[in-house]
Design an enzyme around this catalytic site. Structure first.
Site, short mmCIF file in Angstrom:
data_model
loop_
_atom_site.label_atom_id
_atom_site.label_comp_id
_atom_site.label_asym_id
_atom_site.label_seq_id
_atom_site.Cartn_x
_atom_site.Cartn_y
_atom_site.Cartn_z
CB THR A 209 -0.86 -0.04 1.28
OG1 THR A 209 -1.81 -1.08 1.12
CG2 THR A 209 -1.57 1.26 1.57
CG ASP A 240 -6.06 -0.33 7.04
OD1 ASP A 240 -5.93 -1.18 6.13
OD2 ASP A 240 -5.12 0.37 7.44
N GLY A 261 -0.66 -2.23 6.49
CA GLY A 261 -0.53 -3.45 7.29
C GLY A 261 -1.80 -4.27 7.18
N GLY A 263 -5.12 -4.86 7.49
CA GLY A 263 -6.19 -3.89 7.68
C GLY A 263 -7.20 -4.25 8.75
N1 ASP Z 1 -3.80 -2.05 4.85
C1 ASP Z 1 -4.11 -2.60 3.56
C2 ASP Z 1 -5.38 -3.39 3.64
O1 ASP Z 1 -5.56 -4.10 4.62
C3 ASP Z 1 -3.04 -3.49 3.02
C4 ASP Z 1 -1.68 -2.86 2.96
O2 ASP Z 1 -1.34 -2.03 3.80
O3 ASP Z 1 -0.90 -3.20 2.06
O4 ASP Z 1 -6.15 -3.35 2.72
#
Ligand code: ASP
Length: 345
Positions: A209, A240, A261, A263
């Site tokens: 992300t 998230d 992270g 989410g």
């Molecule tokens: N936080 C993101 C999600 O859970 C994933 C990521 O941070 O890569 O969709």
């Protein structure tokens, strides 16, 4: 009048000198290991982060708004297939690309977000359009795709987002989990003879992300996040990133935060808003607040990932409990810092 609604910036004493403008970015956190990263890939990530943060810093330097800076910086990484946002996003278990993004203006507490969009080249710009040109905060799925067309944003064929590496990682994960493999998307390039994706251990997380937080010369802060979500997600899962208060939050009364992270953990802890509340309602410094939530609350719940943050006083912070987080920061008069692994400052 916009000025009448502006949330007053609070002064915050911190460890770094006050800056007139500042920008911090992340490109995801997770199992990012020095031992398994080849030097070319390491250099490519650093170069890409540098280009993106310079795009945002140029806006701030020219007295542009933190909103414009965050959007400009994130658009760069959305176009870069190295990151899990826009082009290069991970695939859902069904073999589709479903993109999430959010942006929040700390001066007004206005916010816009989209979930599960499939055709917008720059989801961060669509989130901004939701904020500025619709009466809503969060649009999802087919409705969000339709709003994107209505708002005149650049549309892309779903195959624009396709990358061979992500496809092979999806197939690997589905095989490991014993789930059905969806057909290769129609119109995707022909499958190469040799694999292009490294084999990943089962359960390894690499959250690619992207996010940016910025302070402009008017003292206003903004947070933005853009993602493809988690690989092999199912059933219209939303993480998230597009949820205001979970993966993205900004208030001139405290700070601007963007997260990356797992989410599901960030949603349950309302990570971004919790950090802002600690800064606003307690005497925590910015770095203390991000560390407390990531190393305290998130680790205790069993989640992994990290955040970046900036305050109206120009203090910058990051914190993560994973082996690595792609990250960069730059402030007026300072030098560019770029780091990946957890043994770097
Ligand atoms: N936080 C993101 C999600 O859970 C994933 C990521 O941070 O890569 O969709």
């Amino acid at each position: 009048m916009r000025a009448a609604k502006v949330v007053a910036a609070m002064t915050d004493a911190g460890t770094q000198p006050a800056r007139n403008w500042a920008i911090v970015m992340h490109g995801g956190a997770g199992i990012i290991d020095r031992a398994t990263m080849d030097p070319q890939t390491d250099a490519a990530y650093r170069a890409s982060l540098a280009a993106a943060i310079h795009a945002g810093a140029d806006v701030l330097h020219r007295r542009g708004s933190s909103l414009d800076a965050v959007e400009a910086a994130i658009r760069c990484l959305e176009d870069d297939p190295l990151f899990n946002a826009g082009r290069g996003a991970v695939f859902s278990a069904g073999g589709s690309i479903e993109l999430d993004a959010a942006i929040m203006d700390g001066a007004t507490l206005n916010a816009g977000a989209v979930a599960d969009v499939t055709r917008t080249r720059h989801p961060i710009s669509l989130a901004r359009a939701v904020m500025e040109r619709s009466p809503h905060v969060l649009l999802a799925g087919a409705g969000a795709d339709a709003f994107s067309v209505h708002a005149g944003l650049e549309q892309a064929d779903p195959n624009f987002f396709f990358t061979e590496r992500r496809w092979q990682l999806l197939v690997q994960q589905l095989e490991q989990e014993g789930l059905p493999i969806p057909p290769r998307p129609t119109g995707a390039p022909l499958q190469p003879a040799a694999p292009v994706a490294e084999a990943e251990p089962s359960g390894a997380h690499k959250f690619g992300t992207v996010g940016a937080v910025a302070l402009d010369r008017n003292g206003n802060i903004t947070a933005g996040t853009s993602t493809g979500g988690t690989q092999a997600k199912r059933w219209g899962r939303v993480g998230d990133s597009p949820l205001i208060g979970a993966g993205t939050y900004a208030s001139n009364r405290s700070c601007a935060v963007s997260a990356t992270g797992a989410g599901e953990y960030f949603i349950r802890l309302a990570v971004a808003r919790t950090i802002c509340a600690l800064v606003e309602y307690t005497d925590r410094k910015l770095q203390q607040a991000v560390d407390e939530v990531i190393h305290g609350q998130l680790s205790a719940l069993g989640g992994d990932g990290g955040v970046i943050a900036v305050s109206p006083g120009g203090h910058m912070a990051w914190s993560f409990n994973a082996p690595g987080m792609y990250r960069a920061r730059l402030a007026e008069g300072g030098s560019l810092e770029i780091a990946i692994y957890n043994d770097e400052p």
